[in-house]
Design a protein around this motif. Structure first.
Motif, mmCIF file in Angstrom:
data_model
loop_
_atom_site.group_PDB
_atom_site.id
_atom_site.type_symbol
_atom_site.label_atom_id
_atom_site.label_comp_id
_atom_site.label_asym_id
_atom_site.label_seq_id
_atom_site.Cartn_x
_atom_site.Cartn_y
_atom_site.Cartn_z
ATOM 1 N N ILE A 11 1.929 -2.952 -7.602
ATOM 2 C CA ILE A 11 2.651 -2.918 -6.327
ATOM 3 C C ILE A 11 1.651 -2.788 -5.187
ATOM 4 C CG2 ILE A 11 4.430 -1.750 -4.961
ATOM 5 C CD1 ILE A 11 5.471 -2.902 -7.650
ATOM 6 N N ALA A 12 1.772 -3.661 -4.193
ATOM 7 C CA ALA A 12 0.946 -3.581 -2.981
ATOM 8 C C ALA A 12 1.604 -2.612 -2.009
ATOM 9 C CB ALA A 12 0.820 -4.954 -2.337
ATOM 10 N N ILE A 13 0.793 -1.749 -1.398
ATOM 11 C CA ILE A 13 1.278 -0.864 -0.335
ATOM 12 C C ILE A 13 0.478 -1.218 0.913
ATOM 13 C CG2 ILE A 13 1.664 1.492 0.440
ATOM 14 C CD1 ILE A 13 1.660 2.371 -2.491
ATOM 15 N N MET A 14 1.160 -1.810 1.895
ATOM 16 C CA MET A 14 0.498 -2.308 3.098
ATOM 17 C C MET A 14 0.420 -1.215 4.151
ATOM 18 S SD MET A 14 1.121 -5.956 5.023
ATOM 19 C CE MET A 14 2.796 -5.680 5.586
ATOM 20 N N LEU A 15 -0.811 -0.903 4.582
ATOM 21 C CA LEU A 15 -1.052 0.172 5.534
ATOM 22 C C LEU A 15 -1.947 -0.270 6.676
ATOM 23 C CD1 LEU A 15 -1.986 3.095 3.076
ATOM 24 C CD2 LEU A 15 0.254 2.624 4.084
ATOM 25 N N ALA A 16 -1.832 0.431 7.788
ATOM 26 C CA ALA A 16 -2.772 0.340 8.905
ATOM 27 C C ALA A 16 -2.994 1.762 9.393
ATOM 28 C CB ALA A 16 -2.216 -0.543 10.030
ATOM 29 N N ASN A 17 -4.079 1.999 10.089
ATOM 30 C CA ASN A 17 -4.366 3.338 10.599
ATOM 31 C C ASN A 17 -3.177 3.870 11.400
ATOM 32 O OD1 ASN A 17 -6.992 3.818 9.586
ATOM 33 N ND2 ASN A 17 -7.805 2.401 11.108
ATOM 34 N N GLY A 18 -2.788 5.114 11.090
ATOM 35 C CA GLY A 18 -1.668 5.737 11.777
ATOM 36 C C GLY A 18 -0.366 5.703 10.993
ATOM 37 N N PHE A 19 -0.413 5.255 9.718
ATOM 38 C CA PHE A 19 0.801 5.232 8.901
ATOM 39 C C PHE A 19 1.275 6.662 8.649
ATOM 40 C CE2 PHE A 19 -2.724 5.612 5.987
ATOM 41 C CZ PHE A 19 -2.294 6.572 5.078
ATOM 42 N N GLU A 33 4.313 7.421 -11.232
ATOM 43 C CA GLU A 33 5.105 8.103 -12.267
ATOM 44 C C GLU A 33 5.888 7.107 -13.111
ATOM 45 O OE1 GLU A 33 7.533 10.860 -10.086
ATOM 46 O OE2 GLU A 33 5.875 12.288 -9.817
ATOM 47 N N ALA A 34 6.311 5.999 -12.503
ATOM 48 C CA ALA A 34 7.077 4.968 -13.211
ATOM 49 C C ALA A 34 6.161 4.009 -13.983
ATOM 50 C CB ALA A 34 7.951 4.201 -12.234
ATOM 51 N N GLY A 35 4.840 4.234 -13.904
ATOM 52 C CA GLY A 35 3.908 3.423 -14.681
ATOM 53 C C GLY A 35 3.240 2.294 -13.926
ATOM 54 N N ALA A 36 3.559 2.120 -12.659
ATOM 55 C CA ALA A 36 2.978 1.015 -11.877
ATOM 56 C C ALA A 36 1.549 1.333 -11.460
ATOM 57 C CB ALA A 36 3.818 0.750 -10.632
ATOM 58 N N THR A 37 0.798 0.280 -11.222
ATOM 59 C CA THR A 37 -0.502 0.374 -10.570
ATOM 60 C C THR A 37 -0.243 0.079 -9.098
ATOM 61 O OG1 THR A 37 -1.662 -0.414 -12.533
ATOM 62 C CG2 THR A 37 -2.819 -0.627 -10.433
ATOM 63 N N THR A 38 -0.758 0.922 -8.210
ATOM 64 C CA THR A 38 -0.587 0.668 -6.776
ATOM 65 C C THR A 38 -1.915 0.246 -6.177
ATOM 66 O OG1 THR A 38 -0.978 2.982 -6.143
ATOM 67 C CG2 THR A 38 1.312 2.322 -6.568
ATOM 68 N N LYS A 39 -1.857 -0.676 -5.246
ATOM 69 C CA LYS A 39 -3.042 -1.152 -4.528
ATOM 70 C C LYS A 39 -2.773 -1.045 -3.036
ATOM 71 C CE LYS A 39 -5.390 -2.742 -8.105
ATOM 72 N NZ LYS A 39 -6.685 -2.246 -8.489
ATOM 73 N N VAL A 40 -3.644 -0.324 -2.333
ATOM 74 C CA VAL A 40 -3.540 -0.230 -0.882
ATOM 75 C C VAL A 40 -4.165 -1.486 -0.290
ATOM 76 C CG1 VAL A 40 -4.326 1.006 1.177
ATOM 77 C CG2 VAL A 40 -3.513 2.292 -0.826
ATOM 78 N N ASP A 73 -0.045 -12.155 -6.466
ATOM 79 C CA ASP A 73 -0.864 -11.213 -7.228
ATOM 80 C C ASP A 73 -0.170 -9.877 -7.485
ATOM 81 O OD1 ASP A 73 -2.941 -13.069 -7.275
ATOM 82 O OD2 ASP A 73 -3.865 -12.260 -5.456
ATOM 83 N N TYR A 74 1.052 -9.708 -6.974
ATOM 84 C CA TYR A 74 1.744 -8.421 -7.054
ATOM 85 C C TYR A 74 3.172 -8.594 -7.550
ATOM 86 C CZ TYR A 74 -2.278 -7.027 -4.356
ATOM 87 O OH TYR A 74 -3.571 -6.816 -3.961
ATOM 88 N N ASP A 75 3.763 -7.458 -7.943
ATOM 89 C CA ASP A 75 5.151 -7.448 -8.403
ATOM 90 C C ASP A 75 6.094 -6.847 -7.372
ATOM 91 O OD1 ASP A 75 4.748 -8.401 -11.233
ATOM 92 O OD2 ASP A 75 3.410 -6.664 -11.226
ATOM 93 N N GLY A 76 5.548 -6.389 -6.253
ATOM 94 C CA GLY A 76 6.366 -5.806 -5.204
ATOM 95 C C GLY A 76 5.501 -5.356 -4.050
ATOM 96 N N LEU A 77 6.149 -5.046 -2.931
ATOM 97 C CA LEU A 77 5.465 -4.636 -1.713
ATOM 98 C C LEU A 77 6.182 -3.438 -1.115
ATOM 99 C CD1 LEU A 77 3.436 -5.211 0.669
ATOM 100 C CD2 LEU A 77 5.232 -6.664 1.649
ATOM 101 N N VAL A 78 5.414 -2.424 -0.708
ATOM 102 C CA VAL A 78 5.952 -1.264 0.004
ATOM 103 C C VAL A 78 5.252 -1.194 1.352
ATOM 104 C CG1 VAL A 78 6.176 1.254 0.031
ATOM 105 C CG2 VAL A 78 6.411 0.005 -2.128
ATOM 106 N N ILE A 79 6.039 -1.006 2.417
ATOM 107 C CA ILE A 79 5.470 -0.838 3.756
ATOM 108 C C ILE A 79 5.990 0.473 4.342
ATOM 109 C CG2 ILE A 79 5.069 -1.857 6.024
ATOM 110 C CD1 ILE A 79 5.987 -4.548 4.847
ATOM 111 N N PRO A 80 5.141 1.524 4.338
ATOM 112 C CA PRO A 80 5.526 2.782 4.960
ATOM 113 C C PRO A 80 5.583 2.636 6.481
ATOM 114 C CG PRO A 80 3.729 3.101 3.394
ATOM 115 C CD PRO A 80 3.868 1.623 3.637
#
Length: 189
Positions: A11-19, A33-40, A73-80
């Motif tokens: 899972i990709a987690i898209m961030l910028a300074n100030g998130f 916890e669910a077994g995923a690999t996360t990539k910032v 390249d990913y199975d999902g995207l999270v944007i905080p």
């Protein structure tokens, strides 16, 4: 496998300074916890700086430069959320490109709080039901979304949360969405 429904998923987690740190760490923890690999993924060089309780928070390592990030390249995207970060991403064509690619492919996407602004800007919410922070409600409605005052909304592969309050419940739903998702490659096999 049942206790790790996302084993083998990235899972990709898209961030910028100030998130918003909580809107990042809670989803990341739930995914791991669910077994995923996360990539910032970020345009920040090496480390990206969070915002925590009214001031600058911790630094987190960047795994992949946003310019090199492809949805395939990913199975999902999270944007905080976190308006400082969201404003930076809103001005970045690579952030918009990545989000549009996930949305066009109907891949799992979780958007938290202020990050709903990116959905409005990329014109990917017309006709969809979403939630977000109150600060971006008008932009989402102007982009054609139906906005609900609730902790989180799941519509297809899109999960939206109102912010810190709804992020935990939304991530439970997102884990289920990712676990149920089959990529086009898997369907073709």
């Amino acid at each position: 496998m049942a206790d790790k429904p996302l084993a083998g998923r990235t899972i990709a987690i898209m961030l910028a300074n100030g998130f918003d740190e909580i809107e990042f760490t809670e989803p990341q923890k739930k995914l791991i916890e669910a077994g995923a690999t996360t990539k910032v993924v970020s345009r920040a060089n090496g480390l990206v700086n969070g915002w925590y309780e009214g001031s600058w928070g911790h630094f987190f390592p960047v795994d992949v430069d946003l310019t090199e990030t492809l949805a395939v390249d990913y199975d999902g995207l999270v944007i905080p959320g976190g308006m400082r970060a969201v404003d930076k991403m809103a001005e970045d064509p690579h952030s918009q490109r990545v989000l549009k690619a996930f949305m066009r492919a109907s891949m799992p996407v979780a958007v938290v709080g202020d990050a709903g602004k990116l959905l409005a800007q990329t014109e990917t919410v017309k006709g969809r039901t979403v939630t977000s922070s109150d600060e971006v409600r008008a932009e989402l409605e102007a982009a054609g979304a139906s906005w609900e005052e609730t902790k989180f909304v799941v519509e297809g592969a899109l999960v939206t949360a109102n912010g810190v309050e709804g992020v935990r419940d939304a991530m439970d739903a997102f884990v289920a969405v990712v676990a149920a998702y089959e990529s086009e490659d898997a369907k073709a096999a």
